[in-house]
Design an enzyme around this catalytic site. Structure first.
Site, PDB file in Angstrom:
ATOM      1  N   LYS A 160      58.769  49.867  66.685  1.00  0.00           N
ATOM      2  CA  LYS A 160      58.422  50.855  65.656  1.00  0.00           C
ATOM      3  C   LYS A 160      57.024  50.633  65.056  1.00  0.00           C
ATOM      4  O   LYS A 160      56.651  49.503  64.722  1.00  0.00           O
ATOM      5  CB  LYS A 160      59.478  50.798  64.534  1.00  0.00           C
ATOM      6  CG  LYS A 160      60.831  51.338  64.982  1.00  0.00           C
ATOM      7  CD  LYS A 160      60.696  52.816  65.291  1.00  0.00           C
ATOM      8  CE  LYS A 160      62.016  53.434  65.713  1.00  0.00           C
ATOM      9  NZ  LYS A 160      61.825  54.827  66.182  1.00  0.00           N
TER      10      LYS A 160
ATOM     11  N   CYS B 265      52.464   6.551  54.052  1.00  0.00           N
ATOM     12  CA  CYS B 265      52.341   6.658  52.602  1.00  0.00           C
ATOM     13  C   CYS B 265      53.617   6.163  51.914  1.00  0.00           C
ATOM     14  O   CYS B 265      53.845   4.971  51.840  1.00  0.00           O
ATOM     15  CB  CYS B 265      51.964   8.089  52.206  1.00  0.00           C
ATOM     16  SG  CYS B 265      51.137   8.165  50.617  1.00  0.00           S
TER      17      CYS B 265
ATOM     18  N   HIS C 268      47.340   9.265  55.193  1.00  0.00           N
ATOM     19  CA  HIS C 268      48.030  10.283  56.001  1.00  0.00           C
ATOM     20  C   HIS C 268      47.252  10.548  57.295  1.00  0.00           C
ATOM     21  O   HIS C 268      46.436  11.473  57.346  1.00  0.00           O
ATOM     22  CB  HIS C 268      48.156  11.583  55.206  1.00  0.00           C
ATOM     23  CG  HIS C 268      49.153  11.505  54.094  1.00  0.00           C
ATOM     24  ND1 HIS C 268      50.496  11.733  54.282  1.00  0.00           N
ATOM     25  CD2 HIS C 268      49.003  11.196  52.789  1.00  0.00           C
ATOM     26  CE1 HIS C 268      51.127  11.577  53.129  1.00  0.00           C
ATOM     27  NE2 HIS C 268      50.250  11.251  52.203  1.00  0.00           N
TER      28      HIS C 268
ATOM     29  N   GLU D  43      48.174  11.930  59.926  1.00  0.00           N
ATOM     30  CA  GLU D  43      48.519  13.221  60.556  1.00  0.00           C
ATOM     31  C   GLU D  43      47.508  14.318  60.208  1.00  0.00           C
ATOM     32  O   GLU D  43      47.366  15.292  60.943  1.00  0.00           O
ATOM     33  CB  GLU D  43      49.944  13.641  60.176  1.00  0.00           C
ATOM     34  CG  GLU D  43      50.168  14.098  58.726  1.00  0.00           C
ATOM     35  CD  GLU D  43      50.472  12.944  57.754  1.00  0.00           C
ATOM     36  OE1 GLU D  43      50.069  11.792  58.039  1.00  0.00           O
ATOM     37  OE2 GLU D  43      51.089  13.214  56.702  1.00  0.00           O
TER      38      GLU D  43
HETATM   39  N1  GLN Z   1      55.154   8.938  45.885  1.00  0.00           N
HETATM   40  C1  GLN Z   1      54.238   7.992  46.418  1.00  0.00           C
HETATM   41  C2  GLN Z   1      53.000   7.838  45.559  1.00  0.00           C
HETATM   42  O1  GLN Z   1      52.690   8.692  44.772  1.00  0.00           O
HETATM   43  C3  GLN Z   1      53.845   8.352  47.849  1.00  0.00           C
HETATM   44  C4  GLN Z   1      53.106   9.631  47.978  1.00  0.00           C
HETATM   45  C5  GLN Z   1      53.039  10.149  49.371  1.00  0.00           C
HETATM   46  O2  GLN Z   1      53.840   9.774  50.230  1.00  0.00           O
HETATM   47  N2  GLN Z   1      52.122  11.050  49.640  1.00  0.00           N
HETATM   48  O3  GLN Z   1      52.305   6.844  45.669  1.00  0.00           O
END
Ligand code: GLN
Length: 546
Positions: free
Chosen positions: A186, A383, A518, A520
């Protein structure tokens, strides 16, 4: 001369505007152009940092420490151009800037209004901080017709008039639903949405139509007629099995060619488009030589957007090793109060505990870390995951039974604690417990020194210093270093001043690494992050033992 491509969305949300923008960026790049991608988000939060991952998905962090929309992750993964604070803005940030200026007296004498003050601030954002880009692709969040996005649409309408139509193109992404009873795709919802856009003064130049089946020439002609575009500019965007196939598919559908034609700059470049990078990635994703299974033990596991970059980085780790990475997303709470549930981890080849916030589910994560450590299963803690690994090692290796994190209240042995002062290069940054929550974490790129001879040094190809992105408030407590190292957990990555633990590892384990940053966020399909490539490699080794 910089040209602007504005990407709006219609009919429904979640059509993949971010990926569409990122893929078009990659195609223009493949033709030798310099691109930049930006996103305008119509919500009132100043940034997504204070939103629940359930609401908004992942918060993507840039090198310069901005907390941004997850679409910026797609932009970076597809184009390799590092996103910045100046690539994402929200209604909240625009208003707070305008209000701050009003208080300073910058508009003295004037009534401050949406038009022109807010729209001017939006235009300023779109056109500022550029360095010779050929194209700026600017995605407008939300769906056309939402009240919230009106000032943004008005601003880009004005901007296209000011720039001239040869410097601004409007792309509208819509849905062409298939109705089984009629046996047809559609066009009506798209017609309505294009009309909605027209009612705010914007004529779409190209329509990108998401569909689960091929769109007939007839349907495209009809849509072109009703929407005032030529049939070649109705681009079919079929569902794909991997997002990395989108650039090639879009190219085949003529998306980049038609955009360039609309700018009057398509001549003679056709033969130069080399998409072999993308074809190779797709080939590797589609025809892997084996499979490994990774358990991701987290908290927001029923909303995959919450771990978007993590998911992609694991796929990249698979690409690097020519295997399919099967993910088992597990809610960590299931491991609490019932040890028998841990059998779910028995058949996985690697365990990953990702980032997270707050106390719920932490004991389940600690249990998963212990399982990985004791059973010699490759483990990656990111983390919060690293913090849980340190708590686990403190309790069960170093015998510090009261080990915990001050994130969950006071504890006897705060092996993870609130950080109130730290160095960034030559600067000292300070926080206190009573600071605002928004924007006050340790954010963005920080350097980390790797211990020579350690596992991570090997993973990173023996670099002495690396740079990775952070987003956390708490840190592993350096005062417990000696006890932990004595018990077998080594601090193999430290901030250059030696104050902040960035990486821990257990040398006696086949592959056990926790990182405070991080990784990733920086992984690309064309350049998988070394930690993910190595982790998946370790998982393959493990699968041979199982
Ligand atoms: N909560 C944890 C901190 O503030 C880890 C944070 C996270 O994994 N991004 O240090």
């Amino acid at each position: 001369m910089t040209r602007f491509i504005f990407i709006t969305g219609g009919v429904v949300s979640s059509l993949g505007k971010g990926i569409a923008s990122a893929a078009l960026g990659a195609l223009l790049q493949a033709r030798g152009y310099k691109v930049r991608l930006r996103k305008l988000d119509p919500y009132i939060n100043v940034d997504p940092g204070t939103m629940s991952p359930y609401q908004h998905g992942e918060v993507y962090v840039t090198d310069d420490g901005a907390e941004t929309d997850l679409d910026l992750g797609h932009y970076e993964r597809f184009t390799g151009v590092a996103a910045r604070q100046s690539d994402n803005v929200t209604t909240g940030r625009i208003y707070s800037n305008v209000i701050a200026r009003e208080r300073r007296g910058d508009y003295l004498g004037a009534t401050v209004q949406v038009i022109p003050h807010i729209t001017d601030a939006i235009k300023e954002f779109v056109t500022s901080d550029l360095t010779d880009e050929d194209f700026v692709l600017c995605e407008i969040g939300g769906t056309v017709g939402d009240i919230e996005s009106l000032p943004f649409l008005e601003a880009i309408r004005q901007l296209s008039n000011e720039l001239g139509r040869d410097r601004a193109v409007f792309v509208h992404l819509t849905l062409m639903p298939y109705i089984p009873a009629a046996g047809e795709i559609k066009t009506k919802p798209t017609q309505h949405s294009v009309k909605e856009l027209l009612s705010v003064g914007i004529q779409a130049d190209l329509l990108v139509c998401r569909s689960d089946r091929p769109v007939s020439v007839e349907a495209r002609r009809k849509l072109a007629l009703f929407c005032n575009v030529s049939p070649e500019r109705v681009i079919e965007a079929l569902d794909v099995d991997t997002i990395y196939d989108v650039p090639v598919r879009y190219h085949e559908a003529g998306f980049d060619t038609e955009v360039l034609k609309r700018f009057g700059m398509d001549k003679g470049r056709e033969a130069e488009v080399d998409l072999s990078v993308w074809r190779n990635i797709v080939q590797r994703v589609r025809a892997p030589e084996g499979q490994v299974s990774i358990a991701v033990v987290g908290k927001y596991t029923n909303l995959l957007d919450a771990y978007k970059s993590l998911h992609e980085a694991l796929v990249h780790g698979g690409i690097a090793n020519n295997v399919r990475v099967k993910l088992d997303w597990i809610e960590s709470e299931i491991f609490e109060n019932d040890e028998t549930t841990l059998h779910r981890l028995e058949n996985c080849n690697g365990i990953l505990v990702p980032g997270g916030f707050g106390g719920r589910g932490t004991e389940g994560k600690v249990a998963a870390v212990r399982f990985a450590r004791e059973k010699n299963i490759p483990f990656l803690g990111i983390c919060f995951g690293m913090q849980m690994a340190v708590i686990e090692a403190a309790r069960n290796l170093a015998g510090i039974s009261g080990a915990g994190s001050t994130e969950f209240g006071t504890c006897k042995d705060p092996v993870v604690g609130l950080l109130t002062e730290w160095r960034r290069g030559n600067r000292v940054e300070r926080r206190s417990e009573s600071d605002d929550v928004g924007g006050s974490m340790r954010l963005g790129a920080y350097a980390c020194r790797l211990a020579p001879g350690s596992k991570v040094a090997e993973v990173y190809g023996n670099q002495a210093e690396i740079s990775e992105r952070h987003r956390h408030r708490y840190e592993v407590n350096i005062n417990y270093r000696d006890k932990l190292e004595g018990a077998g957990m080594v601090f193999s990555g430290m901030s250059p001043d030696g104050e902040l633990p960035e990486i821990v590892e257990i040398p006696s384990h086949p592959w056990f690494i926790g990182v405070q940053f991080h990784p990733e966020l920086k992984s690309k399909p064309s350049n998988p992050h070394p930690l993910f490539a190595s982790f998946i490699h370790a998982a393959i080794e493990n699968s041979r033992l199982v």
